[in-house]
Design a protein around this motif. Structure first.
Motif, PDB file in Angstrom:
ATOM      1  N   CYS A 279      31.854  52.522  53.340  1.00  0.00           N
ATOM      2  CA  CYS A 279      33.961  52.748  53.428  1.00  0.00           C
ATOM      3  C   CYS A 279      33.995  52.504  52.275  1.00  0.00           C
ATOM      4  N   PRO A 280      34.543  52.843  51.257  1.00  0.00           N
ATOM      5  CA  PRO A 280      35.702  52.075  49.735  1.00  0.00           C
ATOM      6  C   PRO A 280      36.314  51.292  50.419  1.00  0.00           C
ATOM      7  N   VAL A 281      35.948  50.017  49.125  1.00  0.00           N
ATOM      8  CA  VAL A 281      36.987  49.230  49.773  1.00  0.00           C
ATOM      9  C   VAL A 281      38.415  49.813  48.634  1.00  0.00           C
ATOM     10  N   THR A 282      39.720  49.653  49.305  1.00  0.00           N
ATOM     11  CA  THR A 282      40.906  50.367  48.416  1.00  0.00           C
ATOM     12  C   THR A 282      42.091  48.574  48.361  1.00  0.00           C
ATOM     13  N   VAL A 283      41.412  47.890  47.121  1.00  0.00           N
ATOM     14  CA  VAL A 283      42.598  46.600  46.821  1.00  0.00           C
ATOM     15  C   VAL A 283      43.514  46.932  46.439  1.00  0.00           C
ATOM     16  N   TYR A 284      44.317  46.469  46.040  1.00  0.00           N
ATOM     17  CA  TYR A 284      45.764  46.714  46.515  1.00  0.00           C
ATOM     18  C   TYR A 284      46.137  45.288  45.180  1.00  0.00           C
ATOM     19  N   LEU A 285      46.650  45.778  43.857  1.00  0.00           N
ATOM     20  CA  LEU A 285      46.883  44.270  43.032  1.00  0.00           C
ATOM     21  C   LEU A 285      48.642  44.705  43.322  1.00  0.00           C
ATOM     22  N   CYS A 286      48.745  43.614  43.179  1.00  0.00           N
ATOM     23  CA  CYS A 286      49.685  42.738  42.864  1.00  0.00           C
ATOM     24  C   CYS A 286      50.799  41.880  42.085  1.00  0.00           C
ATOM     25  N   GLU A 287      51.371  41.286  41.489  1.00  0.00           N
ATOM     26  CA  GLU A 287      51.902  40.465  40.899  1.00  0.00           C
ATOM     27  C   GLU A 287      52.042  39.222  41.116  1.00  0.00           C
ATOM     28  N   ASP A 288      51.985  38.394  39.908  1.00  0.00           N
ATOM     29  CA  ASP A 288      51.528  37.052  40.942  1.00  0.00           C
ATOM     30  C   ASP A 288      53.018  35.730  41.341  1.00  0.00           C
ATOM     31  N   THR A 289      53.972  37.030  42.382  1.00  0.00           N
ATOM     32  CA  THR A 289      54.955  36.716  42.932  1.00  0.00           C
ATOM     33  C   THR A 289      54.632  36.910  44.778  1.00  0.00           C
ATOM     34  N   ILE A 290      56.010  35.984  45.154  1.00  0.00           N
ATOM     35  CA  ILE A 290      55.798  35.882  46.626  1.00  0.00           C
ATOM     36  C   ILE A 290      56.239  37.255  46.757  1.00  0.00           C
ATOM     37  N   ASP A 291      58.011  37.816  46.650  1.00  0.00           N
ATOM     38  CA  ASP A 291      57.550  39.598  46.458  1.00  0.00           C
ATOM     39  C   ASP A 291      56.567  40.759  46.894  1.00  0.00           C
TER      40      ASP A 291
ATOM     41  N   TYR B  22      41.879  50.966  42.660  1.00  0.00           N
ATOM     42  CA  TYR B  22      42.218  50.048  42.601  1.00  0.00           C
ATOM     43  C   TYR B  22      43.699  50.149  42.803  1.00  0.00           C
ATOM     44  N   ILE B  23      45.068  49.917  43.901  1.00  0.00           N
ATOM     45  CA  ILE B  23      46.119  50.548  43.342  1.00  0.00           C
ATOM     46  C   ILE B  23      47.095  49.672  43.107  1.00  0.00           C
ATOM     47  N   PHE B  24      47.759  49.231  42.016  1.00  0.00           N
ATOM     48  CA  PHE B  24      48.884  48.847  41.900  1.00  0.00           C
ATOM     49  C   PHE B  24      50.105  48.724  42.406  1.00  0.00           C
ATOM     50  N   SER B  25      50.636  47.330  43.066  1.00  0.00           N
ATOM     51  CA  SER B  25      51.445  47.561  43.979  1.00  0.00           C
ATOM     52  C   SER B  25      52.832  46.853  43.425  1.00  0.00           C
TER      53      SER B  25
END
Length: 262
Positions: free
Chosen positions: A11-23, A56-59
């Motif tokens: 099962c491929p890994v889905t990586v949620y990419l995020c900003e370097d902030t708390i939120d 990869y999914i940008f959150s």
């Protein structure tokens, strides 16, 4: 003839990419959790090379989703665990989001006792990141130097390794409540702005040039020279210990301290 059983496709890994902030990190954790923790990960968006075997999914940051994660940690675990996680997210470690995601998976399974399980690598790493940020913030509480500028404004500049500004802002908002002040993280272009008698707020995109556009007051340079003269006068040259000075006050704290030369 014996034939091996075909392996199930990975099962491929889905990586949620995020900003370097708390939120940003909390939002990505919420979305990854909803997608399924067995095949998802959360990472701060960097320039690292992406893998062919991951999706990869940008959150985008969402304050509402971030508050839900915050409330879940506080209500289902404890305020101490939330504060540890919050402080760890201020670290400059680019793997902190992934570590925190794994930490929370384990924490929600075993409960508030998670912080006592330091033999677990993810628990130990979160504790270590939080402690490092706390140590640097504690240092800066004594090393921040404000300058008096026109328009009744105090300004300070820092160059921290971790994003300690939210910790510093809460401290100085209590200590300098009747003053107008700005503390700028010149590396991240991140500022804490405090109007006199009002709550402070955090603002991205503030540059050093913007801060320096307000001239210093007439007496500021005189005070700096007076302080440097006092510092040098009380020093005993024969007992000067450069190594000890650097141990107690590393060089990266001294950029904006007029009384000490590098």
């Amino acid at each position: 003839m014996y034939t091996s059983r075909p392996k199930a496709p990975l099962c491929p890994v889905t990586v949620y990419l995020c900003e370097d902030t708390i939120d940003g990190i909390f939002t990505a954790i919420y979305r990854a959790w909803a997608d399924g923790t067995s095949h998802t990960d959360v990472r701060v968006r960097t320039n690292d090379t992406m893998s062919l075997f991951e999706t990869y999914i940008f959150s985008e940051s969402d304050g509402t989703l971030a508050r839900k994660v915050q409330r879940s940690i506080i209500q289902k675990l404890s305020i101490d665990i939330y504060e540890t996680c919050y402080q760890a997210m201020l670290s400059d470690d680019n793997k902190k989001a992934s570590t925190l995601y794994r930490f929370l998976q384990k924490a929600f399974r075993c409960g508030s006792d998670i912080l006592n399980r330091l033999n677990d690598p993810d628990v130990f790493r979160i504790f270590e990141l939080s402690r490092t940020v706390g140590h640097e913030a504690h240092k800066y509480l004594g090393f921040v130097r404000f300058e008096e500028r026109n328009e009744n404004l105090l300004t300070a500049r820092i160059q921290p390794k971790s994003n300690v500004l939210p910790v510093l802002a809460a401290h100085f908002a209590d200590r300098l409540q009747p003053e107008n002040w700005i503390i700028l993280d010149t590396i991240r272009r991140f500022a804490a702005i405090h109007p006199a008698g009002k709550p402070y707020f955090l603002q991205w995109g503030v540059t050093e040039e913007m801060l320096l556009s307000v001239p210093v007051s007439d007496h500021e340079k005189d005070w700096e020279q007076l302080w440097s003269c006092f510092f040098n006068t009380i020093a005993i040259q024969e007992r000067r210990n450069t190594d000890l000075q650097r141990s107690l006050m590393p060089l990266h704290y001294r950029t904006y301290m007029p009384e000490i030369t590098k």
